[in-house]
Enzyme design. Structure first.
Site, PDB file in Angstrom:
ATOM      1  N   GLU A 146       0.837  -2.118   3.244  1.00  0.00           N
ATOM      2  CA  GLU A 146       1.893  -1.257   2.672  1.00  0.00           C
ATOM      3  C   GLU A 146       2.011   0.134   3.309  1.00  0.00           C
ATOM      4  O   GLU A 146       1.976   1.149   2.625  1.00  0.00           O
ATOM      5  CB  GLU A 146       1.653  -1.097   1.163  1.00  0.00           C
ATOM      6  CG  GLU A 146       1.586  -2.415   0.423  1.00  0.00           C
ATOM      7  CD  GLU A 146       1.366  -2.261  -1.085  1.00  0.00           C
ATOM      8  OE1 GLU A 146       1.099  -1.141  -1.549  1.00  0.00           O
ATOM      9  OE2 GLU A 146       1.448  -3.275  -1.783  1.00  0.00           O
ATOM     10  N   ASN A 186       0.385  -6.462   6.056  1.00  0.00           N
ATOM     11  CA  ASN A 186       0.885  -7.001   4.791  1.00  0.00           C
ATOM     12  C   ASN A 186       1.752  -5.955   4.084  1.00  0.00           C
ATOM     13  O   ASN A 186       1.399  -4.780   4.025  1.00  0.00           O
ATOM     14  CB  ASN A 186      -0.355  -7.316   3.920  1.00  0.00           C
ATOM     15  CG  ASN A 186      -0.064  -8.168   2.708  1.00  0.00           C
ATOM     16  OD1 ASN A 186       0.599  -9.204   2.796  1.00  0.00           O
ATOM     17  ND2 ASN A 186      -0.569  -7.747   1.547  1.00  0.00           N
ATOM     18  N   HIS A 222       6.463 -10.335  -4.029  1.00  0.00           N
ATOM     19  CA  HIS A 222       6.570  -9.977  -5.452  1.00  0.00           C
ATOM     20  C   HIS A 222       8.073  -9.826  -5.717  1.00  0.00           C
ATOM     21  O   HIS A 222       8.619  -8.731  -5.634  1.00  0.00           O
ATOM     22  CB  HIS A 222       5.854  -8.657  -5.734  1.00  0.00           C
ATOM     23  CG  HIS A 222       4.373  -8.748  -5.576  1.00  0.00           C
ATOM     24  ND1 HIS A 222       3.598  -9.546  -6.376  1.00  0.00           N
ATOM     25  CD2 HIS A 222       3.519  -8.133  -4.722  1.00  0.00           C
ATOM     26  CE1 HIS A 222       2.323  -9.436  -6.022  1.00  0.00           C
ATOM     27  NE2 HIS A 222       2.251  -8.582  -5.018  1.00  0.00           N
ATOM     28  N   GLU A 250       1.408 -12.881  -1.757  1.00  0.00           N
ATOM     29  CA  GLU A 250       1.150 -12.471  -3.150  1.00  0.00           C
ATOM     30  C   GLU A 250       2.283 -12.947  -4.057  1.00  0.00           C
ATOM     31  O   GLU A 250       2.761 -12.193  -4.924  1.00  0.00           O
ATOM     32  CB  GLU A 250       1.014 -10.939  -3.226  1.00  0.00           C
ATOM     33  CG  GLU A 250      -0.008 -10.374  -2.257  1.00  0.00           C
ATOM     34  CD  GLU A 250      -0.236  -8.878  -2.398  1.00  0.00           C
ATOM     35  OE1 GLU A 250       0.258  -8.258  -3.356  1.00  0.00           O
ATOM     36  OE2 GLU A 250      -0.927  -8.324  -1.515  1.00  0.00           O
ATOM     37  N   ASP A 252       4.825 -13.986  -6.668  1.00  0.00           N
ATOM     38  CA  ASP A 252       5.143 -14.150  -8.089  1.00  0.00           C
ATOM     39  C   ASP A 252       6.626 -13.836  -8.266  1.00  0.00           C
ATOM     40  O   ASP A 252       7.206 -13.087  -7.474  1.00  0.00           O
ATOM     41  CB  ASP A 252       4.262 -13.303  -9.038  1.00  0.00           C
ATOM     42  CG  ASP A 252       4.105 -11.854  -8.646  1.00  0.00           C
ATOM     43  OD1 ASP A 252       4.982 -11.291  -7.955  1.00  0.00           O
ATOM     44  OD2 ASP A 252       3.096 -11.246  -9.054  1.00  0.00           O
TER      45      ASP A 252
HETATM   46  C1  XIL Z   1      -2.897  -5.404  -7.695  1.00  0.00           C
HETATM   47  C2  XIL Z   1      -3.788  -6.215  -8.600  1.00  0.00           C
HETATM   48  O1  XIL Z   1      -3.138  -7.426  -8.882  1.00  0.00           O
HETATM   49  C3  XIL Z   1      -4.094  -5.467  -9.861  1.00  0.00           C
HETATM   50  O2  XIL Z   1      -5.073  -6.169 -10.628  1.00  0.00           O
HETATM   51  C4  XIL Z   1      -4.623  -4.064  -9.538  1.00  0.00           C
HETATM   52  O3  XIL Z   1      -4.789  -3.338 -10.724  1.00  0.00           O
HETATM   53  C5  XIL Z   1      -3.655  -3.341  -8.626  1.00  0.00           C
HETATM   54  O4  XIL Z   1      -3.424  -4.117  -7.461  1.00  0.00           O
HETATM   55  N1  XIL Z   1       0.141  -5.278  -3.620  1.00  0.00           N
HETATM   56  C6  XIL Z   1      -1.114  -5.610  -3.195  1.00  0.00           C
HETATM   57  C7  XIL Z   1      -2.134  -6.028  -4.184  1.00  0.00           C
HETATM   58  O5  XIL Z   1      -1.350  -5.671  -1.982  1.00  0.00           O
HETATM   59  O6  XIL Z   1      -3.434  -5.651  -3.808  1.00  0.00           O
HETATM   60  C8  XIL Z   1      -1.833  -5.504  -5.555  1.00  0.00           C
HETATM   61  O7  XIL Z   1      -2.766  -6.060  -6.463  1.00  0.00           O
HETATM   62  C9  XIL Z   1      -0.413  -5.831  -5.932  1.00  0.00           C
HETATM   63  C10 XIL Z   1       0.558  -5.208  -4.983  1.00  0.00           C
END
Ligand code: XIL
Length: 342
Positions: A146, A186, A222, A250, A252
């Site tokens: 990020e 990422n 996400h 990741e 969802d």
């Molecule tokens: C999130 C986790 O899911 C949570 O449990 C934590 O509190 C914060 O981080 N991008 C990412 C992940 O790369 O590491 C993040 O994970 C979600 C967003």
């Protein structure tokens, strides 16, 4: 009842023939989930689902800076190692997440004092100790996470502030420590953010031109039911065109993006969510197999989602399994949809 028995007997037949009837057995790439070691240990249903449904695993939190490196002179790999042990015992591919990020940074790092050389030495120590510890265990790493803002500029962070060219340096350091690891950049929310996407593509081009080892792009995914199909497809296409490996890292799909208190997860929302899951998998199935690193869901069941925990959005249902780790309709639809392609 009859349907359930039919489905059950089909499953038993496939299992007895040694075929994997689960989603992961129906596609030609790894299907993963991020996992939480506490749930793996305490919740047998969670563990059972994780084992049967996923052949790849990412630690949701326990390989991040704040957790593995709580004090300058102390690493704590205990929880990350639980994920390693789980992966080894259950023959799962392990993905490392993440070496360098602006978030979940320990206080001592935030307060670190020194010139850019001292900062670089500190970063080197972190990246290389962690990468060496997990060498031979993780297949790949999200080296940098990020780094760009929506408008395409470098995100302000302690790394950007103190270490010139920190992205390239991080990749080099990780490669030195674990030359076999597949190294990813990422990020999230590239769809509908052409400037952010362009910044990522420019970075890839620049790293490649300088022979800096970068091997993959993680698209976090996400997303939500209002995410636009054309925009998602466009960023996938642009990512694939780099020739790098692609990880939906990741996944969802939020169904209540406005966090409405009276939200009902009704048929309309479910259908929209199913359509997005199917679109992402279908699009991914068309990627050249040499570029398919896999699709990873961000945890297992709806109550485990960070959207509920971290974002405090109780009425979210972004995953394939419900509160009891039962398959949702989306699972069955996805299973049908991926089979149609193969
Ligand atoms: C999130 C986790 O899911 C949570 O449990 C934590 O509190 C914060 O981080 N991008 C990412 C992940 O790369 O590491 C993040 O994970 C979600 C967003």
């Amino acid at each position: 009842m009859k349907n359930i028995l039919l489905a059950l007997s089909l499953f038993m037949t496939l299992i007895s023939r040694g075929q994997d009837p689960f989603l992961k057995g129906q596609v030609h790439f790894p299907v993963g989930a991020s996992l939480n070691p506490r749930l793996l240990e305490n919740n047998p249903n969670y563990r059972a689902r994780a084992i049967s449904e996923f052949n790849s695993v990412t630690a949701e939190n326990h390989m991040k800076m704040m957790l593995v490196h709580p004090e300058q002179n102390r690493f704590d790999f205990s929880k990350g190692d639980e994920i390693v042990n789980y992966a080894m015992a259950n023959k799962k591919r392990l993905h490392g997440h993440t070496l360098v990020w602006h978030n979940q940074v320990p206080t001592w790092m935030k307060e670190f004092q020194g010139d850019s050389q001292a900062w670089e030495a500190m970063l080197k120590n972190h990246v290389q100790e962690v990468a060496k510890h997990y060498k031979g265990k993780v297949v790949g790493w999200d080296v940098v996470n990020e780094s760009f803002l929506d408008e395409g500029s470098l995100r302000p962070s302690i790394w950007a502030e103190h270490i010139p060219d920190y992205i390239a340096k991080s990749f080099q350091l990780a490669h030195e420590a674990d030359p076999d690891a597949i190294l990813f950049y990422n990020d999230y929310g590239q769809d509908g953010k052409p400037k952010k996407m362009q910044a990522i593509l420019d970075m890839v081009k620049d790293l490649k031109a300088r022979n800096i080892p970068i091997h993959g792009l993680g698209l976090q995914m996400h997303i939500n039911i209002d995410s636009k199909d054309e925009e998602l497809q466009k960023v996938i296409e642009q990512s694939v065109a780099t020739g790098l490996k692609i990880h939906f890292s990741e996944l969802d799909i939020a169904v209540n993006p406005k966090n409405q208190a009276d939200f009902v997860y009704d048929e309309t929302a479910k259908k929209a969510q199913i359509a997005k899951f199917n679109l992402l998998f279908k699009t991914y199935q068309q990627i050249p197999s040499s570029q398919q690193y896999g699709i990873t869901f961000w945890n297992v069941g709806d109550q485990d989602t960070w959207l509920r925990g971290y974002f405090k959005r109780p009425k979210e249902y972004p995953l394939l399994f419900d509160e009891n780790y039962e398959r949702k309709g989306a699972y069955d639809e996805l299973l049908k949809s991926v089979k149609n392609v193969n």
